[in-house]
Scaffold this active site. Structure first.
Site, PDB file in Angstrom:
ATOM      1  N   ARG A 127       0.756  -1.218  -0.168  1.00  0.00           N
ATOM      2  CA  ARG A 127      -0.064  -0.076   0.136  1.00  0.00           C
ATOM      3  C   ARG A 127       0.739   1.120   0.154  1.00  0.00           C
ATOM      4  NH1 ARG A 127      -4.624   0.201   4.484  1.00  0.00           N
ATOM      5  NH2 ARG A 127      -2.930   0.669   5.562  1.00  0.00           N
ATOM      6  N   LYS A 187      -2.790   6.360   1.807  1.00  0.00           N
ATOM      7  CA  LYS A 187      -2.526   6.937   2.921  1.00  0.00           C
ATOM      8  C   LYS A 187      -1.824   8.050   2.989  1.00  0.00           C
ATOM      9  CE  LYS A 187      -3.166   4.307   7.376  1.00  0.00           C
ATOM     10  NZ  LYS A 187      -4.597   4.688   7.363  1.00  0.00           N
ATOM     11  N   GLU A 208     -16.480   6.145   4.319  1.00  0.00           N
ATOM     12  CA  GLU A 208     -15.614   6.046   5.371  1.00  0.00           C
ATOM     13  C   GLU A 208     -15.849   6.733   6.360  1.00  0.00           C
ATOM     14  OE1 GLU A 208     -11.736   5.342   3.235  1.00  0.00           O
ATOM     15  OE2 GLU A 208     -10.967   5.648   5.231  1.00  0.00           O
TER      16      GLU A 208
HETATM   17  C1  COI Z   1      -4.778   3.216  11.346  1.00  0.00           C
HETATM   18  O1  COI Z   1      -5.784   2.446  11.522  1.00  0.00           O
HETATM   19  O2  COI Z   1      -3.706   2.401  11.547  1.00  0.00           O
HETATM   20  C2  COI Z   1      -4.834   4.409  11.020  1.00  0.00           C
HETATM   21  O3  COI Z   1      -4.004   4.701  10.241  1.00  0.00           O
HETATM   22  C3  COI Z   1      -5.800   5.222  11.217  1.00  0.00           C
HETATM   23  C4  COI Z   1      -5.378   6.395  12.117  1.00  0.00           C
HETATM   24  C5  COI Z   1      -6.039   7.601  12.026  1.00  0.00           C
HETATM   25  C6  COI Z   1      -4.952   6.236  13.495  1.00  0.00           C
END
Ligand code: COI
Length: 389
Positions: free
Chosen positions: A134, A236, A272
């Site tokens: 990813r 991400k 989401e």
């Molecule tokens: C995760 O779930 O690892 C994320 O990246 C979400 C984050 C906003 C804590």
């Protein structure tokens, strides 16, 4: 169908899952000073030497606050180069040019995965190759070089082993591992940065939400959107997260746990939640929004899809109109940080829909299967766990 909720607290108490993961969101703050970045430590010198638990931490009260750990991993490369060799440094502040690409133009990605201590003391990472892939896809979108899957997984293993005393005892939580890829080189005109830094740090964590395992109360946002077509909502990118803070803070101030976003074109399809993916269950059919460019391909999301199919649920990835929430038997969220969180209510345009809560929820069954694999209690038929000890 609109239902009144059962006692949410009783769910948290009675769920078998809750006994694994019930923790209260109290942040543990440490006063340890950041150590010199220059201190380079080889991971191998720590393996087997530093096996005790950290003792200045309350393992029973982990939330999702940052507990600084001992080491972080750093690897750098130039714009037209490839990542070659990284190293572990003492955890601490990093030095960046004020004109670093990440600070000025948000050229950065992050990942999240977790390391677990099995009942038999073995240490595991959950599907880290998926995070590596990813990050590689995200890096292409953000014009950055990225570590190979092997480099990525090796960096995670080294970081976890160097910080092994911070991995919570089985059932108390996990070591959250946060890989970052940032444009660290200086830049003034809008362009990719000249240098890139891959950095991995870690923190012991428990429950993401401050109310522990209690079902979430979501607010459907109809003013702001998390992501748009042609944007970067499917990777991400760090730039996907600051823009939701306004909706999130507003919702939290009104007593909601998190925000559910709608698509920006029709303002009708659920997409989401700020920090996680969403699923709805109706009879034997589990549905989740299709990853069509605006939705993050969550690794927990994909794992739950596989587990659900294995348990003979029909799984559909498709557009889900917000009205379907009215008729759902269950709604739940999935994410690395969040795990699986049942939804107790959703508020949309002033109307509150409530969902049944009990320790018989399908989502808890799915979660218990996932947690069982992660803890080494259930056979890992899918080959998801990477042993790192
Ligand atoms: C995760 O779930 O690892 C994320 O990246 C979400 C984050 C906003 C804590």
């Amino acid at each position: 169908m609109i239902r009144m909720s059962d006692s949410l607290a009783s769910l948290a108490r009675s769920s078998r899952l809750a006994s694994y993961i019930s923790m209260i969101g109290i942040r543990y703050l440490t006063t340890r000073a950041a150590s010199s970045l220059q201190e380079i430590i080889k991971a191998s010198s720590y393996i087997g030497r530093d096996d005790e638990f950290a003792n200045d931490i309350d393992w029973n009260n982990l939330g999702f606050g940052l507990t600084p750990t001992d080491y972080m991993y750093i690897m750098k490369c130039g714009r037209d180069d490839e990542f070659k060799q990284g190293q572990l440094n003492r955890y601490g502040n990093i030095e960046l040019s004020p004109s670093a690409g990440v600070l000025n133009y948000g050229q950065g990605l992050f990942e999240g995965t977790k390391a677990y201590r099995g009942e038999d003391k073995r240490l595991f990472l959950f599907r880290p190759q998926q995070n590596a892939i990813r990050m590689q896809i995200g890096a292409q979108r953000m014009c950055m070089p990225s570590p190979s899957t092997e480099q990525f997984v090796d960096a995670l293993k080294k970081t976890v082993l160097a910080n092994r005393r911070w991995i919570p005892p089985p059932g108390k939580g996990s070591l959250y591992v946060r890989p970052l890829l940032i444009g660290s080189g200086p830049i003034l005109g809008l362009a990719p940065a000249s240098e890139y830094t891959f950095l991995v740090f870690a923190s012991p964590v428990g429950n993401y939400f401050k109310d522990g395992t209690a079902p979430l109360n979501l607010y459907v946002e109809d003013e702001f959107h998390r992501s748009t077509r042609g944007g970067a909502g499917d990777v991400k990118s760090i730039t996907n997260y600051a823009p939701v803070l306004k909706s999130l803070s507003r919702a939290r101030n009104r007593g909601f746990s998190d925000v559910l976003y709608l698509d920006s074109v029709h303002k009708r399809y659920i997409e989401e939640v700020s920090s996680c993916n969403v699923f709805i269950l109706k009879r034997n059919v589990l549905s989740t929004p299709a990853t069509n460019g605006t939705i993050l391909e969550g690794i927990t999301r994909n794992s739950i899809i596989e587990i659900a199919r294995d348990l003979a649920f029909q799984v559909e990835e498709r557009p889900i109109p917000v009205e379907e929430l009215l008729d759902a038997d269950e709604v739940f969220c999935t994410g690395t940080a969040v795990g699986i969180a049942p939804v107790g209510s959703i508020t949309y345009k002033g109307n509150r829909i409530e969902y049944k809560t009990s320790n018989q929820l399908v989502c808890l069954r799915l979660y218990s299967r996932l947690v069982g694999i992660q803890r080494g209690i259930i056979e890992d038929k899918m080959g998801w766990m990477i042993e790192i000890d």
